[in-house]
Design a protein around this motif. Sequence first.
Motif, PDB file in Angstrom:
ATOM      1  N   SER A 177      61.282 -17.431  -9.254  1.00 52.17           N
ATOM      2  CA  SER A 177      60.726 -16.650 -10.420  1.00 52.17           C
ATOM      3  C   SER A 177      58.660 -17.263  -9.954  1.00 52.17           C
ATOM      4  CB  SER A 177      60.838 -17.407 -11.433  1.00 52.17           C
ATOM      5  OG  SER A 177      61.161 -18.997 -11.220  1.00 52.17           O
ATOM      6  N   ARG A 236      66.916 -19.725  -7.658  1.00 55.26           N
ATOM      7  CA  ARG A 236      66.448 -18.619  -9.401  1.00 55.26           C
ATOM      8  C   ARG A 236      64.953 -19.452  -9.822  1.00 55.26           C
ATOM      9  NH1 ARG A 236      66.786 -19.825 -14.897  1.00 55.26           N
ATOM     10  NH2 ARG A 236      68.172 -21.630 -14.744  1.00 55.26           N
ATOM     11  N   ARG A 285      57.274 -14.916  -7.655  1.00 57.97           N
ATOM     12  CA  ARG A 285      56.846 -13.366  -8.163  1.00 57.97           C
ATOM     13  C   ARG A 285      55.757 -14.124  -8.890  1.00 57.97           C
ATOM     14  NH1 ARG A 285      62.124 -12.393 -10.396  1.00 57.97           N
ATOM     15  NH2 ARG A 285      61.543 -14.277 -11.796  1.00 57.97           N
ATOM     16  N   GLU A 286      55.574 -14.886  -9.732  1.00 61.05           N
ATOM     17  CA  GLU A 286      54.722 -14.987 -10.744  1.00 61.05           C
ATOM     18  C   GLU A 286      53.685 -15.273  -8.852  1.00 61.05           C
ATOM     19  OE1 GLU A 286      53.351 -18.398 -15.005  1.00 61.05           O
ATOM     20  OE2 GLU A 286      55.504 -18.146 -13.364  1.00 61.05           O
TER      21      GLU A 286
END
Length: 276
Positions: free
Chosen positions: A223, A219, A226-227
């Motif tokens: 994230s 997870r 993605r950021e």
Amino acid sequence: MPELPDVEGFRRTAEKAAHRVVRGVDVRDAQVVLNSGPADFGEALRGRRFAEPHRHGKVLQIPTENPPADSSPGGSSVDGSSADGMPSLLVHFGMTGALLWCEPNEPPHAHDRVVFRFDGGELRYRDMRKLKGVRIAREPAEAAEVLDELGPDAAAASRAEFAARLTRTRRQVKTALTDQAVLAGLGNLTADEVLWRAGIAPHRQTTELTRDELDALHRRMRSTLREASRAGLVPNRPSWLSGHRADKRCPRCSERLSQRRMSGRTTIWCPVCQPD
DNA sequence: ATGTCTGTTTCCTA
DNA sequence: GTAGGAAACAGACA
């Protein structure tokens, strides 16, 4: 520079050249053309159009397509020729590579190694240390030879796939995360960042991680990527571990960060947030 | 000047 | 199967 987020930024840069005809290729340093002579390399691309670029891990692939069958004005025709069977450009940025979109008359930079010229602009492969470079895949099977060496893309890997790949080996989790054959895209910085966010010490063995820890790792990885991909680099923000490689204080608990070399790379973690 | 460091990968050895 | 070192390269930095 180049880890997955950086290459994602380069992919967006390459989009500027999509569907444009390659008017010329200047190989300013033949050393970075990995699998052919400079003349053959340029010849394979000149007159073709660059298609939409793809990224897999840290590898950028730019397929080509044939020029539109003469001018078909008015029609927004993507034309008949698919990218199948056309040569592809593969780029691996090594440690210092970058792709830049430049105006036609911008003076060359000392580290511009290959320049792809189009009407109205050019794409430059710039690289100080020449650890990797560009190669031409004359058919899809040739590109597959390179890409098949890689594990699934880190930004796309499912939770189940991630866990299965990672626990296939019993190495230290940091080493497994940065092994491109296990998972493609994570580099030294992103691996440390993801482990810190998941609260897992880098030297833990993959096989001793619990299901919950693997899920947390997956997870956080998604994230984080993605950021960072949105920014086109691993941000140097105070809230990120990567912003504290110099002062060596944990952004979460201010504890002094630990540092060790693992498989040749400097690894940083927080002994409190990432216990043994 | 000399040595050390670097966001990568590959090859070799133990 | 896994870990560690060195090398490829071109700097920056103390």
